[in-house]
Write a protein that holds these residues in place. Structure first.
Motif, short mmCIF file in Angstrom:
data_model
loop_
_atom_site.label_atom_id
_atom_site.label_comp_id
_atom_site.label_asym_id
_atom_site.label_seq_id
_atom_site.Cartn_x
_atom_site.Cartn_y
_atom_site.Cartn_z
N UNK A 114 -9.25 2.68 1.04
CA UNK A 114 -10.04 1.63 0.54
C UNK A 114 -10.06 0.05 0.92
N UNK A 115 -10.95 -0.77 0.72
CA UNK A 115 -11.16 -2.06 1.43
C UNK A 115 -10.05 -2.64 1.02
N UNK A 174 0.84 -1.15 -0.11
CA UNK A 174 0.25 0.02 0.02
C UNK A 174 0.94 1.23 -0.01
N UNK A 175 0.44 2.18 -0.72
CA UNK A 175 1.50 3.45 -0.90
C UNK A 175 1.53 4.03 0.49
N UNK A 176 2.58 4.77 0.75
CA UNK A 176 3.13 5.55 2.05
C UNK A 176 1.98 6.43 2.10
N UNK A 177 1.74 7.22 1.16
CA UNK A 177 0.48 8.22 1.18
C UNK A 177 -0.82 7.53 1.34
N UNK A 178 -1.18 6.60 1.17
CA UNK A 178 -2.30 5.89 1.81
C UNK A 178 -2.26 5.35 3.23
N UNK A 179 -1.01 4.85 3.54
CA UNK A 179 -0.93 4.59 4.89
C UNK A 179 -0.98 5.64 5.76
N UNK A 213 -4.72 6.91 5.85
CA UNK A 213 -5.39 6.03 6.66
C UNK A 213 -5.31 6.42 8.25
N UNK A 214 -4.10 6.48 8.66
CA UNK A 214 -3.73 6.73 10.18
C UNK A 214 -4.27 8.18 10.62
#
Length: 71
Positions: A34-35, A19-24, A27-28
């Motif tokens: 995304x699911x 999962x991309x760093x930006x998405x991680x 999310x935090x």
């Protein structure tokens, strides 16, 4: 947070999960993800059994619930 307790950096979680760093980070920060990415992170953290429990059959709480479910 599990990632922090396990002393895994956001970057390392990104690498482990794909999962991309930006998405991680997003999310935090916001809880938005995304699911598919959530599933990938769950597996990367070894929490797949907990995820499986979300989809188990849950017994009805009352007769009324059973009757409503027949509609």
């Amino acid at each position: 947070m599990i990632r922090r307790r396990r002393k895994i950096s956001q970057k390392r979680l990104s690498e482990l999960s794909g999962v991309s760093l930006g998405s991680v980070k997003r999310f935090e920060r916001s809880g938005e993800i995304s699911l598919l990415s959530l599933i990938k992170i769950t597996f990367a953290l070894g929490l797949n059994k907990e995820l499986e429990h979300l989809f188990e059959e849950v017994p009805p709480l009352s007769m009324e619930e059973i009757i409503r479910g027949q509609d």
